[in-house]
Design a protein around this motif. Structure first.
Motif, mmCIF file in Angstrom:
data_model
loop_
_atom_site.group_PDB
_atom_site.id
_atom_site.type_symbol
_atom_site.label_atom_id
_atom_site.label_comp_id
_atom_site.label_asym_id
_atom_site.label_seq_id
_atom_site.Cartn_x
_atom_site.Cartn_y
_atom_site.Cartn_z
ATOM 1 N N PRO A 128 0.834 -1.206 0.000
ATOM 2 C CA PRO A 128 0.000 0.000 0.000
ATOM 3 C C PRO A 128 0.868 1.255 0.000
ATOM 4 O O PRO A 128 1.912 1.295 0.656
ATOM 5 C CB PRO A 128 -0.802 -0.120 1.306
ATOM 6 N N MET A 132 -1.806 6.080 2.186
ATOM 7 C CA MET A 132 -2.999 5.405 2.672
ATOM 8 C C MET A 132 -2.940 5.288 4.190
ATOM 9 O O MET A 132 -1.868 5.057 4.766
ATOM 10 C CB MET A 132 -3.132 4.010 2.051
ATOM 11 N N THR A 136 -5.830 0.882 6.975
ATOM 12 C CA THR A 136 -6.498 0.344 5.794
ATOM 13 C C THR A 136 -6.297 -1.170 5.705
ATOM 14 O O THR A 136 -5.159 -1.643 5.711
ATOM 15 C CB THR A 136 -5.961 0.994 4.516
ATOM 16 N N ARG A 138 -5.642 -4.831 4.398
ATOM 17 C CA ARG A 138 -4.880 -5.310 3.241
ATOM 18 C C ARG A 138 -5.805 -5.795 2.136
ATOM 19 O O ARG A 138 -5.505 -5.616 0.959
ATOM 20 C CB ARG A 138 -3.930 -6.431 3.668
ATOM 21 N N TRP A 141 -6.885 -2.909 0.023
ATOM 22 C CA TRP A 141 -5.821 -2.456 -0.871
ATOM 23 C C TRP A 141 -5.667 -3.410 -2.050
ATOM 24 O O TRP A 141 -5.483 -2.987 -3.184
ATOM 25 C CB TRP A 141 -4.500 -2.329 -0.123
#
Length: 261
Positions: A128, A132, A136, A138, A141
């Motif tokens: 990522p 970001m 967030t 995974r 992403w």
């Protein structure tokens, strides 16, 4: 960023030598046992050719329109640009027509598919991006990267010459070509809505500002934001671009707060 500086910096020869020297330790053996080195003049010029000719290919695809006279002017300027690296001029074509023949020959007979190429083209394997949020997931992403990969490969394939597509087994239909042309027109229209100043690459914009007095002529050049640099122990390796950032005036509207250490 520094490659653009070989065109736009106030001391482009110094920048050119710096870029050249980033390549000193990039060497090894190919799968067939042959040796390679990034500073081999034939290799180094091909890399340069993709940079300068990419301007023409992108202008043809996304606008604004470019004339034949402008293409020839860019070729002549590309020779000056290349000379600033201090690498042998032996592989450099003499005329624009010679360059087109050289480019076609490279695409048809010299380029090879390779694991390194496939790695560069697969953005789903990238971590990522640093912008970001750390929280967030995974999986989110991976979904975003997979969708971005489709568009990235489609645009890249559209910009490739037909022999390169064939060599890499990339399909491209008449429908793709029509959609690509429509996409290019949309990009051109969209860019017209962007203020002229911000259509420029930051390094080129920095040069414009020196000429107009917006920035002092002796101010440090605008280096790349830290987000573009490798992290951890990779950052100290000479194969990566890792300049010491010189601070700039904080009130410059395009200056990122994300600077190099």
């Amino acid at each position: 960023y520094p490659i653009g500086g070989v065109v736009f910096d106030s001391d482009p020869e110094t920048t050119g030598r710096e870029v050249r020297d980033y390549h000193k330790t990039i060497k090894g053996r190919m799968d067939d046992g042959g040796r390679y080195h990034a500073l081999d003049p034939d290799v180094f010029y091909w890399a340069h050719a993709t940079f300068w000719y990419g301007n023409i290919r992108c202008a043809e695809a996304f606008g604004p329109p470019i004339t034949e006279a402008e293409k020839r002017q860019l070729f002549e300027e590309s020779r000056t640009w290349y000379s600033r690296y201090g690498v042998s001029m032996r592989p450099v074509p003499d005329t624009y027509e010679d360059f087109l023949a050289y480019w076609d020959h490279m695409c048809r007979y010299e380029l090879r598919d390779h694991a390194a190429v496939r790695t560069v083209l697969d953005i789903t394997k990238l971590p990522p991006p640093p912008w970001m949020p750390s929280w967030t997931p995974r999986w989110l992403w991976r979904i975003q990267a997979a969708q971005g990969q489709k568009m990235f490969m489609w645009i890249t394939t559209g910009l490739y010459d037909a022999p390169v597509r064939e060599m890499m087994g990339l399909s491209w239909s008449e429908r793709d070509e029509k959609l690509f042309r429509l996409f290019g027109k949309a990009v051109n229209l969209g860019m017209k809505l962007v203020p002229r100043r911000y259509r420029r690459h930051p390094r080129a914009r920095d040069a414009d500002d020196r000429l107009t007095g917006r920035v002092a002529t002796d101010a440090p050049v605008l280096e790349t934001p830290a987000r573009n640099l490798p992290s951890g122990v990779e950052r100290g390796k000479p194969i990566h671009y890792c300049p010491v950032h010189a601070s700039r005036r904080a009130n410059l509207p395009w200056q990122s707060n994300d600077v190099n250490d």
